[in-house]
Design an enzyme around this catalytic site. Structure first.
Site, PDB file in Angstrom:
ATOM      1  N   ILE A 156      -9.087  -3.571   3.106  1.00 48.78           N
ATOM      2  CA  ILE A 156     -10.267  -2.650   3.359  1.00 48.78           C
ATOM      3  C   ILE A 156     -10.068  -2.143   4.848  1.00 48.78           C
ATOM      4  O   ILE A 156      -9.498  -2.586   5.606  1.00 48.78           O
ATOM      5  CB  ILE A 156     -11.467  -3.410   3.271  1.00 48.78           C
ATOM      6  CG1 ILE A 156     -11.613  -4.629   4.017  1.00 48.78           C
ATOM      7  CG2 ILE A 156     -11.848  -3.747   1.638  1.00 48.78           C
ATOM      8  CD1 ILE A 156     -12.868  -5.727   3.472  1.00 48.78           C
ATOM      9  N   ASP A 157     -10.694  -0.992   5.016  1.00 45.96           N
ATOM     10  CA  ASP A 157     -10.803  -0.259   6.137  1.00 45.96           C
ATOM     11  C   ASP A 157     -11.180  -1.410   7.275  1.00 45.96           C
ATOM     12  O   ASP A 157     -11.891  -2.298   7.486  1.00 45.96           O
ATOM     13  CB  ASP A 157     -11.458   0.913   6.481  1.00 45.96           C
ATOM     14  CG  ASP A 157     -10.975   1.868   5.441  1.00 45.96           C
ATOM     15  OD1 ASP A 157     -10.023   1.999   5.207  1.00 45.96           O
ATOM     16  OD2 ASP A 157     -11.869   2.774   4.805  1.00 45.96           O
TER      17      ASP A 157
END
Length: 180
Positions: A156-157
Protein backbone atom coordinates in the site's frame (compact mmCIF):
# COMPACT_ATOMS: atom_id res chain seq x y z
CA UNK A 1 8.55 -23.02 -30.95
CA UNK A 2 10.90 -21.44 -28.45
CA UNK A 3 14.51 -20.80 -29.36
CA UNK A 4 17.61 -20.37 -27.28
CA UNK A 5 18.85 -16.85 -26.69
CA UNK A 6 22.63 -16.57 -26.57
CA UNK A 7 24.50 -14.78 -23.79
CA UNK A 8 26.22 -12.52 -26.35
CA UNK A 9 22.81 -11.08 -27.29
CA UNK A 10 22.22 -10.13 -23.63
CA UNK A 11 25.67 -8.53 -23.33
CA UNK A 12 25.28 -6.54 -26.57
CA UNK A 13 22.06 -4.98 -25.28
CA UNK A 14 23.49 -4.55 -21.74
CA UNK A 15 20.85 -6.70 -20.15
CA UNK A 16 20.90 -7.31 -16.44
CA UNK A 17 19.14 -10.15 -14.72
CA UNK A 18 16.26 -8.71 -12.70
CA UNK A 19 15.02 -11.89 -11.11
CA UNK A 20 14.65 -15.66 -11.29
CA UNK A 21 11.29 -17.22 -10.50
CA UNK A 22 10.53 -20.90 -10.02
CA UNK A 23 6.85 -21.61 -10.61
CA UNK A 24 5.17 -23.33 -7.66
CA UNK A 25 4.43 -27.06 -8.03
CA UNK A 26 0.70 -26.41 -7.59
CA UNK A 27 0.43 -23.55 -10.10
CA UNK A 28 -2.53 -23.84 -12.47
CA UNK A 29 -1.78 -23.09 -16.15
CA UNK A 30 -1.78 -19.30 -16.56
CA UNK A 31 -0.54 -17.03 -19.34
CA UNK A 32 2.96 -15.92 -18.51
CA UNK A 33 2.14 -12.23 -18.98
CA UNK A 34 -0.67 -12.53 -16.40
CA UNK A 35 1.51 -14.61 -14.07
CA UNK A 36 4.36 -12.06 -14.18
CA UNK A 37 1.98 -9.12 -13.71
CA UNK A 38 1.02 -10.71 -10.39
CA UNK A 39 4.59 -11.62 -9.38
CA UNK A 40 6.45 -8.50 -10.56
CA UNK A 41 5.27 -5.60 -8.46
CA UNK A 42 4.60 -2.33 -10.32
CA UNK A 43 5.18 -3.86 -13.77
CA UNK A 44 2.52 -3.33 -16.42
CA UNK A 45 1.34 -6.27 -18.48
CA UNK A 46 2.14 -4.35 -21.70
CA UNK A 47 5.74 -3.93 -20.55
CA UNK A 48 5.99 -7.64 -19.77
CA UNK A 49 4.62 -8.45 -23.24
CA UNK A 50 7.21 -6.11 -24.81
CA UNK A 51 10.03 -7.78 -22.85
CA UNK A 52 8.77 -11.20 -23.94
CA UNK A 53 8.77 -10.14 -27.61
CA UNK A 54 12.33 -8.80 -27.21
CA UNK A 55 13.50 -12.11 -25.72
CA UNK A 56 14.17 -10.58 -22.29
CA UNK A 57 12.03 -13.19 -20.51
CA UNK A 58 13.09 -16.81 -20.76
CA UNK A 59 11.36 -19.95 -19.55
CA UNK A 60 13.63 -22.94 -18.95
CA UNK A 61 16.30 -21.10 -20.96
CA UNK A 62 14.08 -20.56 -24.00
CA UNK A 63 12.35 -17.52 -25.45
CA UNK A 64 8.56 -17.74 -25.40
CA UNK A 65 5.47 -15.86 -26.58
CA UNK A 66 3.07 -13.86 -24.39
CA UNK A 67 0.45 -16.58 -24.62
CA UNK A 68 2.79 -19.22 -23.15
CA UNK A 69 1.12 -20.86 -20.14
CA UNK A 70 3.35 -21.34 -17.12
CA UNK A 71 3.66 -24.86 -15.83
CA UNK A 72 4.63 -26.19 -12.42
CA UNK A 73 8.38 -25.89 -11.77
CA UNK A 74 9.07 -23.69 -14.83
CA UNK A 75 12.25 -21.65 -14.34
CA UNK A 76 11.64 -18.05 -15.43
CA UNK A 77 14.47 -15.58 -15.99
CA UNK A 78 13.58 -11.90 -16.30
CA UNK A 79 16.10 -9.43 -17.74
CA UNK A 80 16.02 -5.64 -17.83
CA UNK A 81 18.08 -2.86 -19.39
CA UNK A 82 18.06 -0.92 -16.10
CA UNK A 83 21.17 -0.94 -13.98
CA UNK A 84 20.76 -3.19 -10.94
CA UNK A 85 19.58 -1.54 -7.72
CA UNK A 86 20.80 -2.76 -4.35
CA UNK A 87 17.84 -4.73 -3.02
CA UNK A 88 19.39 -5.86 0.24
CA UNK A 89 17.32 -5.18 3.31
CA UNK A 90 19.17 -3.82 6.36
CA UNK A 91 17.39 -5.09 9.49
CA UNK A 92 16.40 -2.22 11.77
CA UNK A 93 14.86 -2.27 15.23
CA UNK A 94 11.67 -0.55 14.10
CA UNK A 95 8.47 -1.37 16.01
CA UNK A 96 6.21 -3.54 13.85
CA UNK A 97 2.51 -3.83 14.68
CA UNK A 98 1.91 -7.57 14.20
CA UNK A 99 -1.81 -8.40 14.21
CA UNK A 100 -1.42 -12.13 13.50
CA UNK A 101 1.50 -14.51 13.02
CA UNK A 102 1.92 -18.24 12.59
CA UNK A 103 4.58 -20.44 10.96
CA UNK A 104 3.38 -19.50 7.44
CA UNK A 105 2.19 -15.88 7.44
CA UNK A 106 2.33 -12.55 9.23
CA UNK A 107 -0.43 -9.94 9.11
CA UNK A 108 1.06 -6.55 9.93
CA UNK A 109 -0.52 -3.12 10.27
CA UNK A 110 1.37 -0.47 8.25
CA UNK A 111 0.86 3.04 9.55
CA UNK A 112 0.58 6.00 7.17
CA UNK A 113 3.91 7.66 6.45
CA UNK A 114 6.00 4.47 6.28
CA UNK A 115 7.27 3.03 3.00
CA UNK A 116 6.64 -0.72 2.61
CA UNK A 117 9.98 -1.79 1.08
CA UNK A 118 13.37 -0.28 0.20
CA UNK A 119 13.52 1.51 -3.14
CA UNK A 120 15.24 4.53 -4.66
CA UNK A 121 15.39 7.21 -1.98
CA UNK A 122 14.01 4.92 0.75
CA UNK A 123 16.64 2.37 1.73
CA UNK A 124 15.98 2.46 5.46
CA UNK A 125 13.10 2.99 7.83
CA UNK A 126 10.76 0.81 5.79
CA UNK A 127 8.32 -1.80 6.99
CA UNK A 128 10.55 -4.55 5.55
CA UNK A 129 13.54 -3.23 7.49
CA UNK A 130 11.46 -3.66 10.66
CA UNK A 131 10.10 -7.06 9.60
CA UNK A 132 13.64 -8.32 8.92
CA UNK A 133 14.55 -7.40 12.51
CA UNK A 134 11.35 -9.00 13.83
CA UNK A 135 12.19 -12.24 11.97
CA UNK A 136 15.57 -12.40 13.70
CA UNK A 137 17.93 -11.05 11.05
CA UNK A 138 20.65 -8.85 12.52
CA UNK A 139 23.23 -8.37 9.73
CA UNK A 140 24.11 -4.72 9.27
CA UNK A 141 25.64 -5.70 5.92
CA UNK A 142 22.13 -6.20 4.66
CA UNK A 143 20.41 -9.35 3.58
CA UNK A 144 18.87 -10.58 0.39
CA UNK A 145 15.80 -12.48 1.57
CA UNK A 146 15.48 -16.16 0.73
CA UNK A 147 11.85 -15.59 -0.21
CA UNK A 148 11.21 -13.29 -3.16
CA UNK A 149 10.19 -9.78 -2.02
CA UNK A 150 10.44 -10.97 1.59
CA UNK A 151 7.05 -12.63 1.20
CA UNK A 152 5.13 -9.51 0.18
CA UNK A 153 2.23 -10.23 -2.14
CA UNK A 154 0.81 -6.70 -2.12
CA UNK A 155 1.69 -3.25 -0.86
CA UNK A 156 0.00 0.00 0.00
CA UNK A 157 1.17 3.54 -0.63
CA UNK A 158 3.37 5.42 1.81
CA UNK A 159 0.57 7.71 3.00
CA UNK A 160 -1.97 4.89 3.39
CA UNK A 161 -2.43 2.78 6.49
CA UNK A 162 -3.73 -0.77 6.50
CA UNK A 163 -3.04 -4.45 6.91
CA UNK A 164 -0.50 -6.33 4.82
CA UNK A 165 -0.24 -10.10 4.51
CA UNK A 166 3.32 -11.47 4.31
CA UNK A 167 4.22 -15.07 3.41
CA UNK A 168 6.96 -16.52 5.62
CA UNK A 169 7.56 -19.50 3.31
CA UNK A 170 7.78 -19.86 -0.46
CA UNK A 171 4.67 -22.07 -0.41
CA UNK A 172 2.69 -19.48 1.60
CA UNK A 173 3.89 -16.69 -0.71
CA UNK A 174 2.73 -18.58 -3.81
CA UNK A 175 -0.60 -19.50 -2.23
CA UNK A 176 -1.25 -15.89 -1.22
CA UNK A 177 -0.18 -14.58 -4.64
CA UNK A 178 -2.75 -16.84 -6.33
CA UNK A 179 -5.46 -15.43 -4.06
CA UNK A 180 -4.56 -11.83 -4.86
Amino acid sequence: MAKKTGDSNKKDKKWHKRTDITVDANQEPLRIDKFLTIRLERTARSKIQKHISEGMILVNGDTIKSNYKVRPRDEIEVFTTREPVDTRVIPEDIPVDIRYEDEDIIVVHKPAGIVVHPANGHYSGTLLNGLAWHLGYRSQEGITPEIDRFGLVHRIDKDTSGLLVVGKTEQALNHLAKQF
